[in-house]
Design a protein around this motif. Structure first.
Motif, mmCIF file in Angstrom:
data_model
loop_
_atom_site.group_PDB
_atom_site.id
_atom_site.type_symbol
_atom_site.label_atom_id
_atom_site.label_comp_id
_atom_site.label_asym_id
_atom_site.label_seq_id
_atom_site.Cartn_x
_atom_site.Cartn_y
_atom_site.Cartn_z
ATOM 1 N N PHE A 238 9.161 -2.937 -10.542
ATOM 2 C CA PHE A 238 10.136 -2.079 -10.529
ATOM 3 C C PHE A 238 10.364 -1.530 -9.105
ATOM 4 O O PHE A 238 11.277 -1.501 -8.408
ATOM 5 C CB PHE A 238 10.077 -1.099 -11.775
ATOM 6 N N MET A 239 9.165 -0.752 -8.726
ATOM 7 C CA MET A 239 9.119 -0.196 -7.251
ATOM 8 C C MET A 239 9.495 -1.069 -6.332
ATOM 9 O O MET A 239 10.388 -0.557 -5.254
ATOM 10 C CB MET A 239 7.817 0.375 -7.128
ATOM 11 N N TYR A 240 9.087 -2.188 -6.082
ATOM 12 C CA TYR A 240 9.399 -3.110 -5.224
ATOM 13 C C TYR A 240 11.206 -3.660 -5.101
ATOM 14 O O TYR A 240 11.514 -3.612 -4.224
ATOM 15 C CB TYR A 240 8.734 -4.436 -5.046
ATOM 16 N N ASP A 247 10.511 7.580 -2.468
ATOM 17 C CA ASP A 247 8.998 7.924 -3.192
ATOM 18 C C ASP A 247 8.310 6.648 -3.593
ATOM 19 O O ASP A 247 7.411 6.769 -3.607
ATOM 20 C CB ASP A 247 9.601 8.839 -4.504
ATOM 21 N N PHE A 248 9.271 5.550 -3.977
ATOM 22 C CA PHE A 248 8.538 4.358 -4.177
ATOM 23 C C PHE A 248 7.983 3.871 -3.006
ATOM 24 O O PHE A 248 6.863 3.203 -3.065
ATOM 25 C CB PHE A 248 9.532 3.324 -4.738
ATOM 26 N N ARG A 249 8.737 4.032 -1.691
ATOM 27 C CA ARG A 249 8.021 3.242 -0.632
ATOM 28 C C ARG A 249 6.951 4.009 -0.342
ATOM 29 O O ARG A 249 5.958 3.296 0.090
ATOM 30 C CB ARG A 249 9.300 3.475 0.525
ATOM 31 N N LYS A 250 6.817 5.081 -0.384
ATOM 32 C CA LYS A 250 5.676 6.027 -0.103
ATOM 33 C C LYS A 250 4.456 5.617 -0.936
ATOM 34 O O LYS A 250 3.268 5.398 -0.418
ATOM 35 C CB LYS A 250 5.847 7.638 -0.006
ATOM 36 N N GLU A 251 4.745 5.524 -2.492
ATOM 37 C CA GLU A 251 3.606 5.063 -3.179
ATOM 38 C C GLU A 251 3.255 3.639 -2.743
ATOM 39 O O GLU A 251 2.155 3.349 -2.970
ATOM 40 C CB GLU A 251 4.175 5.069 -4.687
ATOM 41 N N ARG A 267 4.709 -3.703 7.306
ATOM 42 C CA ARG A 267 6.080 -4.402 6.794
ATOM 43 C C ARG A 267 7.047 -3.209 6.186
ATOM 44 O O ARG A 267 8.195 -3.132 6.398
ATOM 45 C CB ARG A 267 5.913 -5.224 5.824
ATOM 46 N N LEU A 268 6.346 -2.679 5.317
ATOM 47 C CA LEU A 268 7.133 -1.583 4.400
ATOM 48 C C LEU A 268 7.645 -0.349 5.473
ATOM 49 O O LEU A 268 8.860 0.069 5.135
ATOM 50 C CB LEU A 268 6.248 -1.166 3.336
ATOM 51 N N ALA A 269 6.826 0.194 6.121
ATOM 52 C CA ALA A 269 7.077 1.279 7.191
ATOM 53 C C ALA A 269 8.459 0.860 8.039
ATOM 54 O O ALA A 269 9.276 1.593 8.347
ATOM 55 C CB ALA A 269 5.758 1.763 7.919
ATOM 56 N N TRP A 286 7.792 7.145 8.364
ATOM 57 C CA TRP A 286 7.498 5.669 8.664
ATOM 58 C C TRP A 286 6.760 5.470 9.862
ATOM 59 O O TRP A 286 5.826 4.541 9.951
ATOM 60 C CB TRP A 286 8.703 4.855 8.413
ATOM 61 N N HIS A 287 7.084 6.096 10.851
ATOM 62 C CA HIS A 287 6.445 6.266 12.293
ATOM 63 C C HIS A 287 4.845 6.529 12.143
ATOM 64 O O HIS A 287 3.986 5.991 12.664
ATOM 65 C CB HIS A 287 7.147 6.935 13.133
ATOM 66 N N VAL A 288 4.910 7.560 11.097
ATOM 67 C CA VAL A 288 3.056 7.982 11.032
ATOM 68 C C VAL A 288 2.364 6.857 10.408
ATOM 69 O O VAL A 288 1.376 6.657 10.862
ATOM 70 C CB VAL A 288 3.260 9.092 10.068
ATOM 71 N N TRP A 289 3.156 6.272 9.474
ATOM 72 C CA TRP A 289 2.195 4.909 8.892
ATOM 73 C C TRP A 289 1.996 4.095 9.824
ATOM 74 O O TRP A 289 1.069 3.393 9.718
ATOM 75 C CB TRP A 289 3.017 4.444 7.504
ATOM 76 N N GLU A 290 3.078 3.573 10.688
ATOM 77 C CA GLU A 290 2.758 2.740 11.970
ATOM 78 C C GLU A 290 1.520 3.165 12.535
ATOM 79 O O GLU A 290 0.737 2.262 12.825
ATOM 80 C CB GLU A 290 4.113 2.736 12.609
ATOM 81 N N MET A 291 1.561 4.420 13.077
ATOM 82 C CA MET A 291 0.525 5.031 13.803
ATOM 83 C C MET A 291 -0.853 4.876 12.905
ATOM 84 O O MET A 291 -1.761 4.571 13.740
ATOM 85 C CB MET A 291 0.889 6.570 14.232
#
Length: 465
Positions: A238-240, A247-251, A267-269, A286-291
């Motif tokens: 369901f989240m995908y 909120d789902f993307r962060k989870e 990929r998600l970020a 999303w940039h933070v997760w890339e970093m």
């Protein structure tokens, strides 16, 4: 009421016989409808069947009382209005403590039904009106969290779902409290299906922020009910399927990170960067997760690229680990020493093109470019800028620094025309003296005292130096 007054009440009650007390209560109930309502509330659940409508009526009476002839509760009256409604809510608290479930349901249902009327009844600058509704729902949650008989639990579930489906308080976040209560109490397949059906009916509309927000919130609650009646695999699917919900993307990103699936984190970020390009806060996330991934993988090229991005683009967003200072320090630690000057010049050029003065001065300070800093001060010689300059700049050419400060102080007094302004001018003169410009300050003082027409307030403030 003071302790002394309470003791006096207790003494009087001990002296009165039942007939005297009965006559007093009858008289007060006849002449004071609010007293009558509070007195009759004592019999709710025992002598009388409690009705939500009675409590809504009590709220409406209070709104009319405090709204006056204009039907609007003024700011100064909202506290007293809140206090009187809170006395009714205290009846609900007592009912919950005493396990008088039907009484509590009637009180809270009646007040919640008047929620819109309360919120729109007056000036809520102090938050007193919203606090009433918030308190009401706190008690709803306390009630739902209690050890309830099955029939009471079902009744509260039905109330919560009916109010949610009817859109009660839909313009406020409290609308979602109905759904939270329903989900907490949805223990049967029938109840869970009703919750899911209500949530699935909430669809987004193109370019309508409110409907899109409601749809995403509904998805979050859909996932919550799935935790009670679905499998972990179904929740993940369901989240995908709804990954555009941040909120789902962060989870999902956090799950991938915990599993050390860094390719999926990226990929998600990166998909989020495309989907949420118009939302600066999400783009930052999303940039933070890339970093995080690039630093974990020791990918220097991409780490530098993002550090440069955070340094140049954040404009106040960056805090803590991603602050301007930390990103500059990170870049300096990764760029080879022989290439650092070129890197700095590139940062300066882009900052100058964007007229990012704070960033330019930061670079001057970090790289000890005192001559460049002083050149900038010559063109922007305000007392504020001069005071903020590093000590090294102030000491580079003390005489010139004092002249620049003196010039702006003199200009300040030409504009000053009130006692407050004169006081501020005196503080500037004291600062000028502290830099070594005592002679210059004395000259300005004499000039100001000699001004015509005379300004007694100015002269008085100057005499305090």
């Amino acid at each position: 009421m003071s302790q002394k007054s309470i003791k006096a009440v207790d003494l009087l009650l001990s002296k009165l016989d039942k007939e005297d007390l009965d006559n007093f209560i009858r008289k007060e109930c006849k002449n004071d409808s609010q007293f009558r309502d509070r007195f009759l509330a004592l019999g709710a659940g025992t002598v009388f069947i409690p009705l939500a409508e009675n409590y809504s009526a009590r709220i409406n009476k209070l709104i009319n009382k405090y709204g006056g002839r204009h039907g609007y509760i003024e700011y100064r009256d909202t506290f007293d209005f809140n206090r009187e409604v809170s006395r009714i809510l205290e009846e609900a608290e007592e009912a919950i403590q005493n396990k008088q479930w039907e009484v509590a349901i009637a009180i809270l249902s009646g007040i919640a039904a008047s929620g819109d009327d309360i919120l729109n009844s007056g000036d809520d600058s102090a938050g007193e009106l919203g606090a009433i509704v918030a308190h009401c729902f706190e008690l709803w949650h306390d009630l739902a969290d209690s050890e309830l008989p099955e029939n009471i639990s079902q009744e509260i579930f039905s109330i919560a779902m009916s109010r949610f489906e009817a859109g009660e308080l839909k313009g406020w976040d409290w609308w979602w409290d109905w759904m939270e209560i329903a989900i907490d109490l949805a223990d049967t397949p029938e109840q869970q299906n009703r919750v899911i059906k209500a949530l699935d009916a909430i669809k987004p509309k193109d370019d309508d922020w409110s409907s899109n927000y409601r749809a995403k919130t509904a998805q979050s609650y859909r996932l919550k009910i799935m935790a009670k009646c679905g499998t972990p695999e179904e929740q993940l699917e369901f989240m995908y399927a709804n990954v555009d919900n941040p909120d789902f993307r962060k989870e999902l990103i956090q799950r991938a990170w915990d599993e050390e699936n860094y390719a999926e984190v990226l990929r998600l970020a990166q998909d989020g960067l495309i989907h949420d390009a118009q939302w600066a806060g999400l783009v930052f996330d999303w940039h933070v997760w890339e970093m995080e991934v690039y630093r974990q993988l020791n990918d220097t090229e991409n780490t530098l690229r993002l550090a440069r991005h955070f340094f140049l683009e954040r404009n106040g967003w960056g805090r803590g680990e991603y602050s301007m200072e930390n990103m500059y320090r990170l870049m300096k630690s990764l760029v080879p020493e022989e290439k650092w000057n070129d890197w700095v010049n590139t940062l300066l050029k882009e900052s100058e093109d964007k007229r990012e003065i704070r960033r330019i001065l930061f670079i001057y300070t970090q790289e000890k470019m005192w001559d460049k800093y002083m050149n900038w001060l010559r063109k922007n010689a305000t007392t504020y800028n001069l005071d903020a300059a590093p000590q090294e700049v102030k000491q580079l050419d003390t005489e010139e620094f004092i002249r620049l400060y003196e010039k702006d102080v003199r200009a300040y007094f030409q504009r000053a025309n009130s006692r407050d302004a004169y006081r501020q001018g005196v503080e500037l003169l004291r600062q000028l003296i502290s830099y070594g410009g005592k002679e210059e300050a004395e000259t300005i003082i004499e000039e100001q005292k000699a001004r015509r027409p005379r300004r007694p307030a100015l002269i008085e403030e100057l005499s305090k130096i």
